[in-house]
Write a protein that holds these residues in place. Structure first.
Motif, PDB file in Angstrom:
ATOM      1  N   VAL A 114      13.266  59.936  30.345  1.00 30.58           N
ATOM      2  CA  VAL A 114      12.415  60.880  30.507  1.00 30.58           C
ATOM      3  C   VAL A 114      13.789  62.186  30.204  1.00 30.58           C
ATOM      4  CG1 VAL A 114      11.867  63.721  31.592  1.00 30.58           C
ATOM      5  CG2 VAL A 114      11.174  61.543  32.037  1.00 30.58           C
ATOM      6  N   MET A 115      14.732  61.806  30.836  1.00 34.39           N
ATOM      7  CA  MET A 115      16.654  62.671  30.548  1.00 34.39           C
ATOM      8  C   MET A 115      17.165  62.008  28.709  1.00 34.39           C
ATOM      9  SD  MET A 115      17.238  65.051  32.918  1.00 34.39           S
ATOM     10  CE  MET A 115      18.773  65.104  32.427  1.00 34.39           C
ATOM     11  N   GLY A 116      17.026  60.662  28.996  1.00 32.07           N
ATOM     12  CA  GLY A 116      17.726  59.899  27.253  1.00 32.07           C
ATOM     13  C   GLY A 116      16.378  60.740  26.387  1.00 32.07           C
ATOM     14  N   ARG A 117      15.501  60.637  26.367  1.00 31.33           N
ATOM     15  CA  ARG A 117      14.944  61.319  25.061  1.00 31.33           C
ATOM     16  C   ARG A 117      15.069  62.841  25.062  1.00 31.33           C
ATOM     17  NH1 ARG A 117      15.045  57.929  22.382  1.00 31.33           N
ATOM     18  NH2 ARG A 117      14.236  59.296  20.766  1.00 31.33           N
ATOM     19  N   ILE A 118      15.646  63.453  26.148  1.00 32.99           N
ATOM     20  CA  ILE A 118      15.531  65.300  26.094  1.00 32.99           C
ATOM     21  C   ILE A 118      17.254  64.840  25.392  1.00 32.99           C
ATOM     22  CG2 ILE A 118      16.565  67.004  27.338  1.00 32.99           C
ATOM     23  CD1 ILE A 118      14.372  66.304  29.228  1.00 32.99           C
ATOM     24  N   GLU A 119      17.900  64.646  26.185  1.00 33.45           N
ATOM     25  CA  GLU A 119      19.706  63.916  25.361  1.00 33.45           C
ATOM     26  C   GLU A 119      19.907  63.525  24.030  1.00 33.45           C
ATOM     27  OE1 GLU A 119      22.752  64.484  26.293  1.00 33.45           O
ATOM     28  OE2 GLU A 119      22.169  66.135  27.814  1.00 33.45           O
ATOM     29  N   ALA A 120      18.524  62.252  23.660  1.00 30.63           N
ATOM     30  CA  ALA A 120      19.060  61.808  22.127  1.00 30.63           C
ATOM     31  C   ALA A 120      17.450  62.563  21.269  1.00 30.63           C
ATOM     32  CB  ALA A 120      18.050  60.503  22.873  1.00 30.63           C
ATOM     33  N   PHE A 121      17.234  62.960  21.709  1.00 28.27           N
ATOM     34  CA  PHE A 121      16.240  63.632  20.214  1.00 28.27           C
ATOM     35  C   PHE A 121      15.788  65.330  20.999  1.00 28.27           C
ATOM     36  CE2 PHE A 121      12.540  64.175  17.888  1.00 28.27           C
ATOM     37  CZ  PHE A 121      12.507  63.058  17.143  1.00 28.27           C
ATOM     38  N   ALA A 122      15.355  65.863  21.921  1.00 21.86           N
ATOM     39  CA  ALA A 122      14.928  66.928  22.008  1.00 21.86           C
ATOM     40  C   ALA A 122      16.203  67.903  21.663  1.00 21.86           C
ATOM     41  CB  ALA A 122      15.000  67.323  22.944  1.00 21.86           C
TER      42      ALA A 122
END
Length: 204
Positions: A114-122
């Motif tokens: 969850v946090m990884g995709r927010i940081e890396a993409f969103a």
């Protein structure tokens, strides 16, 4: 379909799967895969939390001060986790599964996916692609959960979704299969199969 959108949707399912390739979310994949029902509910919960959280934070990305970025992310994810948990508790069909999953629904807030995709993409992309990226990564995570849960429930209990598949008259459930170490072994087998097919993941 736009090639970039297509890659966003398909890459997390196989080539960039968050569990087997990025090694994220391993703990919950060991803990909630004793039954297919539990794995399915966790899958849907993570898809909703990851997708909607990525959408919201992508919408807010240009207004969030850098020094409080992580705090804002945690607040949004926590809000989504609480909403999902309350929805599960609201329906008789899902209440028992919510009790079975215990703290693991609440711990979605700490899930690296969850946090990884927010940081890396969103935080670097527009809302619609960010939403799709969150959904796809949740689905890639869920695919592995469901595969592991399929074998654990079938071999460990002789059932699928609670329905008897292997007749107890000739099959004795293997209690070792429902223990977390067997889930780790299954994950290892899935990683081995994927790396055998996907040559670029093999280390020299």
């Amino acid at each position: 379909m736009n090639a970039k959108i297509k890659e966003t949707l398909l890459n997390p399912i196989f080539k960039g799967n968050p569990i087997t390739v990025l090694v994220l979310g391993i703990c919950s994949s060991l803990a909630v895969t004793v039954t297919l029902k539990g794995a399915l509910v966790m899958t849907l919960s993570v898809i909703v939390v990851t997708g909607v959280s990525s959408l919201i934070l992508s919408l807010l990305r240009n207004t969030i001060p850098g020094r409080v970025r992580i705090i804002v992310q945690l607040v949004v994810v926590a809000m989504m986790v609480i909403l999902v948990d309350q929805v599960l508790k609201s329906f008789e069909a899902t209440y028992a599964i919510d009790r079975q999953l215990s703290v693991y629904i609440g711990l979605i807030i700490t899930n690296c996916i969850v946090m990884g995709r927010i940081e890396a993409f969103a935080l670097g992309n527009k809302p619609w692609p960010s939403f799709l990226d969150g959904i796809a990564n949740g689905a890639g995570y869920g695919l592995i959960l469901l595969i592991v849960a399929f074998f654990r429930e079938l071999l460990g209990s002789g059932t699928l979704f609670g329905v008897t598949i292997l007749d107890p008259s000739w099959y004795t459930p293997n209690n070792l299969v429902i223990l977390p170490p067997f889930a780790l072994i299954l994950l290892g087998c899935i990683v081995w199969v994927q790396r055998s097919i996907q040559k670029d993941l093999q280390e020299d």
